[in-house]
Design a protein around this motif. Structure first.
Motif: not given
Ligand code: NZQ
Ligand code: ZN
Length: 394
Positions: A285, A343, A347-348, A350-352
């Motif tokens: 990832e 991802p 942002p994809q 880590m979710g942020r």
């Protein structure tokens, strides 16, 4: 052609039931007291661990099992393994697993053979490896290519510092490769593996040192194979044809066959290592998240090379000009990763989005405080590295 040295001494035993040859393979390479390393639960749950142990005991070897290697393996666990190896007087280390277990086995083999040297000094480049115990492996995940590579990647968990060590002593004596062992992988683990296998060749292919045409052609064929079979394996993990092609591709992608004569690049890997060292994300990832930002930052150094990639790997043959073809090859690769559920930005991943401070910290770590540059294609100093992380953060 460019001059090169190629050294890939690992004996490969490939196919159904390969793991049952573990005992005789270790005997062949002189092992008698064997430390067997494995990861969390997968090898025990599938019955693989018991089958391999039986093979070793049937061969008359003395055996100690040590489980618990985590993904992104740690220095502290490797130290435990070294201690165990010394206590039992191990003369062979067998890894059952993917890159994390195999890399830990390599570290244990170096540490056990060099009791007077702190193991991390090798990873910091303060010491050179001159001996190691022999290592063999039973591969359960097609990804890192550690089963044939000269590399071992560890994380100093106290400092969140992830580093690779390259030495010929890291080449395993043998790799037992049964594609059926990968049937229990989750689609996500397979997708991470597909990404890593592709990236080992991409990180070699985009180099200014060109001229070994057969090597380029092998690299392109390998990438086409992975692109063809990767989605099939993600869709159906029990597809033997797809999993066997990936398994062989994983070994050939990282034993250096696809990079002869080229200087080591591995910029995407170095950018990714900071992410998994700092945040613990999966290796595959970390690579897919950095590809686009890196490729768009460097492709103008050699757009013809990127256009060749678009044409020979993705078969995008209708582009009118080199720049368009180069960019389309980059974008097609991004769409491929997305189609596997990987991802393609920070942002994809880590979710942020990462903070300004985090981006600076990553660039500082990756450039070793501004003391090293990455890559020969376009040398990347700390400022460049920061721009690439910032672009990936969009
Ligand atoms: O611990 P278990 O329960 O076995 O679960 C593992 C782990 O959680 C699971 N797994 C492995 N085989 C399985 C399975 N689950 C079900 N069925 C199976 N057959 O998969 C998870 C990930 O395993 P890991 O070994 O961490 O994955 P991978 O092979 O991708 O290795 C990644 C590590 O290798 C390094 C990476 O940086 C990372 O630390 N690399 C090593 C390289 C080398 N030595 O040449 C090169 C690579 O570029 C890479 O840097
Ligand atoms: Zn990798």
């Amino acid at each position: 052609m460019r001059d090169f040295t190629f050294y890939a001494p690992t004996e490969i035993m490939f196919g159904s039931h390969a793991e049952e040859r573990a005992g005789s393979a270790i005997q062949k390479y002189g092992g008698t007291r064997v430390l067997v390393l494995y990861g969390g639960k997968s090898a025990a749950k599938s019955g693989l661990l018991a089958r391999v142990e039986k093979s070793l005991l049937d061969a008359g070897l003395s055996v100690k099992l040590l489980g618990g290697v985590q993904p992104n393996p740690t220095l502290s666990f490797a130290r435990q393994g070294i201690q165990t190896a010394r206590e039992m007087g191990a003369d062979f280390v067998l890894a059952i697993g993917g890159g994390s277990v195999i890399d830990t086995a390599k570290a244990v083999a170096i540490g056990a053979a060099n009791p007077r040297t702190d193991i991390w000094d090798y990873w910091l480049g303060k010491e050179s490896v001159t001996r190691a115990l022999p290592v063999g492996c039973v591969l359960t995940l097609s990804a890192a290519g550690s089963e044939t590579s000269d590399s071992a990647v560890l994380t100093d968990d106290s400092r969140k510092d992830k580093r690779g060590l390259n030495t010929p002593f890291n080449r395993p004596r043998f790799a037992l490769m049964n594609p059926e062992l990968t049937f229990t992988l989750s689609p996500k683990q397979i997708a991470c593996g597909v990404t890593d296998i592709l990236m080992h060749t991409l990180d070699r292919y985009f180099t200014p040192m060109q001229g070994n045409e057969l090597t380029d052609a092998l690299a392109e064929a390998l990438m086409r194979t992975v692109i063809h079979y990767g989605p099939m394996a993600v869709q159906n993990p029990a597809d033997y044809q797809a999993q066997s092609e990936l398994m062989w591709a994983g070994s050939l992608s990282h034993n250096n066959l696809t990079g002869l004569g080229a200087e080591k690049e591995f910029a995407i890997h170095q950018l990714g290592h900071e992410l998994s060292g700092r945040f613990g994300v999966a290796h595959g990832e970390s690579l897919s998240a950095m590809w686009k930002a890196w490729a768009l930052y460097v492709y103008k150094e050699d757009p013809a090379r990127f256009a060749r990639y678009a044409c020979n790997v993705w078969r995008l043959e209708t582009m009118t000009d080199i720049d368009t073809a180069a960019r389309e090859g980059i974008e097609t690769t991004v769409r491929f990763f997305s189609s596997l559920g990987m991802p393609v930005s920070l942002p994809q991943l880590m979710g942020r989005p990462l903070t300004f401070e985090e981006l600076h910290e990553l660039a500082d770590r990756c450039s070793r405080g501004g003391t090293r540059t990455l890559s020969k294609l376009k040398p990347l100093a700390k400022e460049d590295i920061l721009r690439i992380y910032a672009a990936a953060n969009q």
